[in-house]
Design a protein around this motif. Structure first.
Motif, PDB file in Angstrom:
ATOM      1  N   GLY A  11      -4.455   2.310  -5.284  1.00 34.04           N
ATOM      2  CA  GLY A  11      -3.091   2.030  -4.802  1.00 34.04           C
ATOM      3  C   GLY A  11      -2.159   1.850  -5.983  1.00 34.04           C
ATOM      4  N   ALA A  12      -2.406   2.641  -7.039  1.00 30.28           N
ATOM      5  CA  ALA A  12      -1.676   2.469  -8.306  1.00 30.28           C
ATOM      6  C   ALA A  12      -0.189   2.766  -8.164  1.00 30.28           C
ATOM      7  N   THR A  13       0.192   3.616  -7.200  1.00 26.58           N
ATOM      8  CA  THR A  13       1.606   4.002  -7.078  1.00 26.58           C
ATOM      9  C   THR A  13       2.416   3.014  -6.246  1.00 26.58           C
ATOM     10  N   GLY A  14       1.763   2.021  -5.658  1.00 29.23           N
ATOM     11  CA  GLY A  14       2.472   1.063  -4.798  1.00 29.23           C
ATOM     12  C   GLY A  14       3.029  -0.118  -5.580  1.00 29.23           C
ATOM     13  N   SER A  15       3.539  -1.065  -4.828  1.00 31.75           N
ATOM     14  CA  SER A  15       4.194  -2.224  -5.424  1.00 31.75           C
ATOM     15  C   SER A  15       3.218  -3.060  -6.277  1.00 31.75           C
ATOM     16  N   ILE A  16       2.069  -3.389  -5.727  1.00 27.99           N
ATOM     17  CA  ILE A  16       1.072  -4.159  -6.490  1.00 27.99           C
ATOM     18  C   ILE A  16       0.507  -3.314  -7.631  1.00 27.99           C
TER      19      ILE A  16
ATOM     20  N   GLY B  61      -1.144   7.948  -3.086  1.00 27.86           N
ATOM     21  CA  GLY B  61      -1.045   8.695  -1.829  1.00 27.86           C
ATOM     22  C   GLY B  61      -0.102   9.852  -2.014  1.00 27.86           C
ATOM     23  N   ALA B  62       1.108   9.718  -1.452  1.00 26.51           N
ATOM     24  CA  ALA B  62       2.077  10.816  -1.449  1.00 26.51           C
ATOM     25  C   ALA B  62       2.826  10.947  -2.774  1.00 26.51           C
ATOM     26  N   ASN B  63       2.843   9.883  -3.541  1.00 31.34           N
ATOM     27  CA  ASN B  63       3.676   9.858  -4.746  1.00 31.34           C
ATOM     28  C   ASN B  63       2.957  10.494  -5.947  1.00 31.34           C
TER      29      ASN B  63
ATOM     30  N   THR C  56      -5.461  11.482  -5.271  1.00 32.30           N
ATOM     31  CA  THR C  56      -4.505  11.256  -4.184  1.00 32.30           C
ATOM     32  C   THR C  56      -5.288  11.195  -2.874  1.00 32.30           C
ATOM     33  N   ALA C  57      -4.773  10.388  -1.945  1.00 33.08           N
ATOM     34  CA  ALA C  57      -5.434  10.263  -0.642  1.00 33.08           C
ATOM     35  C   ALA C  57      -5.292  11.546   0.179  1.00 33.08           C
ATOM     36  N   HIS C  58      -4.299  12.370  -0.182  1.00 33.90           N
ATOM     37  CA  HIS C  58      -3.985  13.531   0.659  1.00 33.90           C
ATOM     38  C   HIS C  58      -4.610  14.811   0.107  1.00 33.90           C
TER      39      HIS C  58
ATOM     40  N   LEU D  94      -8.560  -8.535  -5.308  1.00 34.24           N
ATOM     41  CA  LEU D  94      -8.271  -8.115  -3.944  1.00 34.24           C
ATOM     42  C   LEU D  94      -6.842  -8.424  -3.514  1.00 34.24           C
ATOM     43  N   ALA D  95      -5.996  -7.382  -3.541  1.00 36.23           N
ATOM     44  CA  ALA D  95      -4.666  -7.525  -2.935  1.00 36.23           C
ATOM     45  C   ALA D  95      -4.755  -7.078  -1.483  1.00 36.23           C
ATOM     46  N   ASN D  96      -5.611  -6.077  -1.236  1.00 38.02           N
ATOM     47  CA  ASN D  96      -5.751  -5.513   0.109  1.00 38.02           C
ATOM     48  C   ASN D  96      -6.417  -6.536   1.036  1.00 38.02           C
ATOM     49  N   LYS D  97      -5.583  -7.345   1.689  1.00 39.00           N
ATOM     50  CA  LYS D  97      -6.099  -8.418   2.554  1.00 39.00           C
ATOM     51  C   LYS D  97      -6.852  -7.855   3.754  1.00 39.00           C
ATOM     52  N   GLU D  98      -6.504  -6.592   4.133  1.00 39.17           N
ATOM     53  CA  GLU D  98      -7.146  -5.971   5.290  1.00 39.17           C
ATOM     54  C   GLU D  98      -8.663  -5.900   5.102  1.00 39.17           C
ATOM     55  N   THR D  99      -9.113  -5.796   3.854  1.00 38.61           N
ATOM     56  CA  THR D  99     -10.547  -5.725   3.563  1.00 38.61           C
ATOM     57  C   THR D  99     -11.282  -6.929   4.161  1.00 38.61           C
TER      58      THR D  99
ATOM     59  N   ARG E 298       5.662  -1.868   4.412  1.00 35.69           N
ATOM     60  CA  ARG E 298       4.853  -2.331   5.539  1.00 35.69           C
ATOM     61  C   ARG E 298       4.621  -3.840   5.484  1.00 35.69           C
ATOM     62  N   ILE E 299       4.284  -4.347   4.322  1.00 33.31           N
ATOM     63  CA  ILE E 299       4.039  -5.795   4.234  1.00 33.31           C
ATOM     64  C   ILE E 299       5.362  -6.573   4.405  1.00 33.31           C
ATOM     65  N   THR E 300       6.480  -5.957   4.040  1.00 34.04           N
ATOM     66  CA  THR E 300       7.773  -6.632   4.229  1.00 34.04           C
ATOM     67  C   THR E 300       8.079  -6.787   5.721  1.00 34.04           C
TER      68      THR E 300
ATOM     69  N   ASP F  53       6.809 -13.890  -8.032  1.00 38.11           N
ATOM     70  CA  ASP F  53       6.599 -12.662  -8.795  1.00 38.11           C
ATOM     71  C   ASP F  53       5.096 -12.388  -8.732  1.00 38.11           C
ATOM     72  N   MET F  54       4.720 -11.245  -8.168  1.00 36.18           N
ATOM     73  CA  MET F  54       3.297 -10.968  -7.959  1.00 36.18           C
ATOM     74  C   MET F  54       2.515 -10.843  -9.270  1.00 36.18           C
ATOM     75  N   ARG F  55       3.228 -10.703 -10.393  1.00 39.84           N
ATOM     76  CA  ARG F  55       2.500 -10.592 -11.662  1.00 39.84           C
ATOM     77  C   ARG F  55       1.798 -11.892 -12.028  1.00 39.84           C
TER      78      ARG F  55
HETATM   79  P1  NDP Z   1       2.687  -0.170  -1.083  1.00 38.82           P
HETATM   80  O1  NDP Z   1       3.032   0.466   0.218  1.00 38.82           O
HETATM   81  O2  NDP Z   1       3.771  -0.423  -2.057  1.00 38.82           O
HETATM   82  O3  NDP Z   1       1.557   0.711  -1.834  1.00 38.82           O
HETATM   83  C1  NDP Z   1       0.412   1.126  -1.163  1.00 38.82           C
HETATM   84  C2  NDP Z   1      -0.454   1.992  -2.047  1.00 38.82           C
HETATM   85  O4  NDP Z   1      -1.507   2.571  -1.255  1.00 38.82           O
HETATM   86  C3  NDP Z   1       0.273   3.178  -2.660  1.00 38.82           C
HETATM   87  O5  NDP Z   1      -0.349   3.492  -3.887  1.00 38.82           O
HETATM   88  C4  NDP Z   1       0.043   4.287  -1.642  1.00 38.82           C
HETATM   89  O6  NDP Z   1       0.245   5.573  -2.182  1.00 38.82           O
HETATM   90  C5  NDP Z   1      -1.391   4.023  -1.297  1.00 38.82           C
HETATM   91  N1  NDP Z   1      -1.794   4.510   0.020  1.00 38.82           N
HETATM   92  C6  NDP Z   1      -1.059   4.544   1.159  1.00 38.82           C
HETATM   93  N2  NDP Z   1      -1.796   5.016   2.183  1.00 38.82           N
HETATM   94  C7  NDP Z   1      -3.030   5.283   1.672  1.00 38.82           C
HETATM   95  C8  NDP Z   1      -4.240   5.805   2.229  1.00 38.82           C
HETATM   96  N3  NDP Z   1      -4.349   6.129   3.528  1.00 38.82           N
HETATM   97  N4  NDP Z   1      -5.314   5.955   1.418  1.00 38.82           N
HETATM   98  C9  NDP Z   1      -5.229   5.625   0.106  1.00 38.82           C
HETATM   99  N5  NDP Z   1      -4.112   5.134  -0.477  1.00 38.82           N
HETATM  100  C10 NDP Z   1      -3.031   4.965   0.306  1.00 38.82           C
HETATM  101  O7  NDP Z   1       1.905  -1.493  -0.722  1.00 38.82           O
HETATM  102  P2  NDP Z   1       1.849  -2.873  -1.518  1.00 38.82           P
HETATM  103  O8  NDP Z   1       1.609  -2.631  -2.962  1.00 38.82           O
HETATM  104  O9  NDP Z   1       2.990  -3.707  -1.101  1.00 38.82           O
HETATM  105  O10 NDP Z   1       0.559  -3.548  -0.867  1.00 38.82           O
HETATM  106  C11 NDP Z   1      -0.765  -3.127  -1.188  1.00 38.82           C
HETATM  107  C12 NDP Z   1      -1.747  -4.116  -0.594  1.00 38.82           C
HETATM  108  O11 NDP Z   1      -1.529  -5.378  -1.212  1.00 38.82           O
HETATM  109  C13 NDP Z   1      -1.555  -4.349   0.906  1.00 38.82           C
HETATM  110  O12 NDP Z   1      -2.796  -4.610   1.471  1.00 38.82           O
HETATM  111  C14 NDP Z   1      -0.689  -5.595   0.969  1.00 38.82           C
HETATM  112  O13 NDP Z   1      -0.888  -6.326   2.157  1.00 38.82           O
HETATM  113  C15 NDP Z   1      -1.221  -6.366  -0.239  1.00 38.82           C
HETATM  114  N6  NDP Z   1      -0.285  -7.311  -0.813  1.00 38.82           N
HETATM  115  C16 NDP Z   1       0.920  -6.890  -1.313  1.00 38.82           C
HETATM  116  C17 NDP Z   1       1.813  -7.797  -1.864  1.00 38.82           C
HETATM  117  C18 NDP Z   1       3.096  -7.330  -2.483  1.00 38.82           C
HETATM  118  O14 NDP Z   1       3.799  -8.135  -3.094  1.00 38.82           O
HETATM  119  N7  NDP Z   1       3.470  -6.070  -2.400  1.00 38.82           N
HETATM  120  C19 NDP Z   1       1.529  -9.229  -1.877  1.00 38.82           C
HETATM  121  C20 NDP Z   1       0.218  -9.570  -1.381  1.00 38.82           C
HETATM  122  C21 NDP Z   1      -0.642  -8.637  -0.863  1.00 38.82           C
HETATM  123  P3  NDP Z   1       1.690   6.321  -2.169  1.00 38.82           P
HETATM  124  O15 NDP Z   1       2.740   5.271  -2.302  1.00 38.82           O
HETATM  125  O16 NDP Z   1       1.596   7.219  -3.371  1.00 38.82           O
HETATM  126  O17 NDP Z   1       1.768   7.066  -0.894  1.00 38.82           O
END
Ligand code: NDP
Ligand code: MG
Length: 390
Positions: free
Chosen positions: A8-13, A36-38, A56-58, A119-124, A204-206, A262-264
């Motif tokens: 999940g390197a391209t996401g917020s965390i 994923g898409a990014n 990439t997931a896709h 573990l940021a992914n609480k769903e786990t 989504r988490i927002t 600040d999540m850092r």
């Molecule tokens: P984002 O939506 O910002 O990022 C999600 C990441 O997962 C992106 O790298 C995305 O790729 C990738 N992704 C999306 N769908 C899939 C898939 N089906 N398979 C594989 N990779 C996928 O999420 P956050 O960073 O906000 O959150 C990540 C996790 O951390 C969540 O479980 C959230 O609940 C948890 N969390 C987040 C906090 C936060 O401050 N953001 C705080 C506490 C927990 P791409 O963007 O390239 O499509």
């Protein structure tokens, strides 16, 4: 050098994790980055950090990823299986920051190789808590919390005896609609739900913070992570998001963890644990903040929160049902097929259907059963949405 991978390197965390690692590049050997898409962001970071592998997931984006990596030595791969395979590549520290239940399988693979899983992914833990904890134990792997509340609890427990814990209190900002009149909630839009008063997070988490589905997941995560009973967990609305969690002990003392939102903080604590190192986060100025407020959550405003205790009472695969139903209801809300308040109703209806379904409630927790239950719960949400539309 520590070998690290970021899922999940391209996401917020993920990006916050990369920010910390980039500040001391010679300390880290980056093994795998997934996104994923990014594609462009994934490729740029993989090049810059000298990763061995980018996934990439896709599957249909593999050519794009290859093109974006041309001339580099980074290997490219695509698809859910390739992400799970990336988690088998030896690494010392792995960040689990994919959003949703897609984070579960790679997390399990990472634990199987005995890595430290941040573990940021609480769903786990919500979907497969006992399976995940058993896997970690069997492979001598370590789980470190990254969710801010759980990192706070973890830190408030340092040096203490878990059996002396009376209660664990996690705080909630109250999200985008904390101060809205109740009657307006039915018309809340996706854009309005996507803006958070204190934290900058993925969309989504927002939205899950506005509905408190996020807090419901975190209550279950607390139970699984720290093995406390549901009656020991409390939630407090704390609009300033300065106190992230508190642990109450049998002598009445309460240890609170504070920090700027600040999540850092939490990522850095998991990255450097058991040490504390300098982190580029704002220092708290409590004199400037002046006041910290707390109040009990209003369950009429946040019906999703109560569902957490219903889920914990059921146990077993109920967490997987809950999470999948929540994810699917959120998809429908984002697609504007259902209203903000419909999400909690749809999830509650799916939990009732789970109770009535033969055998599922007692089924053993295996990865296959979690996946099947996840699939079924999403289908049930779709049925509910179609029924309502008709
Ligand atoms: P984002 O939506 O910002 O990022 C999600 C990441 O997962 C992106 O790298 C995305 O790729 C990738 N992704 C999306 N769908 C899939 C898939 N089906 N398979 C594989 N990779 C996928 O999420 P956050 O960073 O906000 O959150 C990540 C996790 O951390 C969540 O479980 C959230 O609940 C948890 N969390 C987040 C906090 C936060 O401050 N953001 C705080 C506490 C927990 P791409 O963007 O390239 O499509
Ligand atoms: Mg949190």
């Amino acid at each position: 050098m520590r070998r690290v991978s970021i899922f999940g390197a391209t996401g917020s965390i993920g990006q916050n994790t990369i920010d910390l690692i980039s500040r001391a590049p010679s300390d880290y050997d980056v093994v795998a980055l997934t996104g994923g898409a990014n594609i462009q962001k994934l490729a740029n970071d993989a090049r810059r950090l000298g990763a061995d592998l980018a996934v990439t997931a896709h599957e249909d984006k593999l050519d794009d990823l290859r093109a974006a990596l041309t001339g580099s030595e980074v290997e490219a791969a695509a698809g859910a299986n390739a992400i799970a395979e990336a988690a088998t590549r030896p690494a010392d520290w792995i960040m689990s920051a994919i959003v949703g239940s897609a984070g579960l399988a790679p997390g399990i693979e990472a634990l199987k190789q005995g890595s430290t899983l941040a573990l940021a992914n609480k769903e786990t833990l919500v979907c497969a808590g006992s399976l995940v904890m058993e896997t970690a134990k069997a492979h001598d792997a370590r789980l470190l919390p990254v969710d801010s509340e759980h990192s706070a609890v973890f830190q408030a427990l340092v040096g203490e005896d878990i059996t002396a814990v009376e209660r664990v209190i996690i705080t909630a900002s109250g999200g985008a609609f904390r101060d809205w009149p109740m009657e307006d909630l039915v018309n809340a839009t996706v854009e309005q739900a996507s803006s958070h008063p204190n934290w900058d997070m993925g969309q989504r988490i927002t939205i899950d913070s506005a509905s408190m589905f996020n807090k419901a997941l975190e209550v279950i995560e607390t139970r699984e992570f720290f093995s406390v009973s549901p009656t020991q967990i409390e939630v407090l609305v704390h609009p300033e998001s300065i106190v992230h969690a508190m642990v109450g002990y049998r002598d009445g003392a309460v240890m609170a963890h504070m920090g700027a939102p600040d999540m850092r903080h939490a990522i850095g604590y998991a990255l450097h644990w058991p040490e504390r190192r300098d982190l580029p986060v704002d220092r708290l100025d409590l004199a400037k903040i002046g006041q910290l407020n707390f109040k009990a959550p209003d369950l009429k405003r946040y019906p999703a929160l109560k569902l957490a205790w219903d889920v914990m009472e059921r146990g077993g695969l109920a967490g997987a049902v809950f999470n999948a139903a929540k994810e699917r209801a959120l998809d429908h809300f984002i697609a504007r097929r259902i209203s903000f308040l419909d999400m909690a109703d749809a999830v509650a209806a799916v939990l009732d259907r789970f109770d009535a379904s033969d055998g599922l409630i007692d089924a053993p927790m295996t990865l296959d059963n979690v996946h099947q239950t996840d699939h079924l719960a999403r289908q049930w949400v779709d049925d509910t949405v179609v029924e309502r539309a008709g």
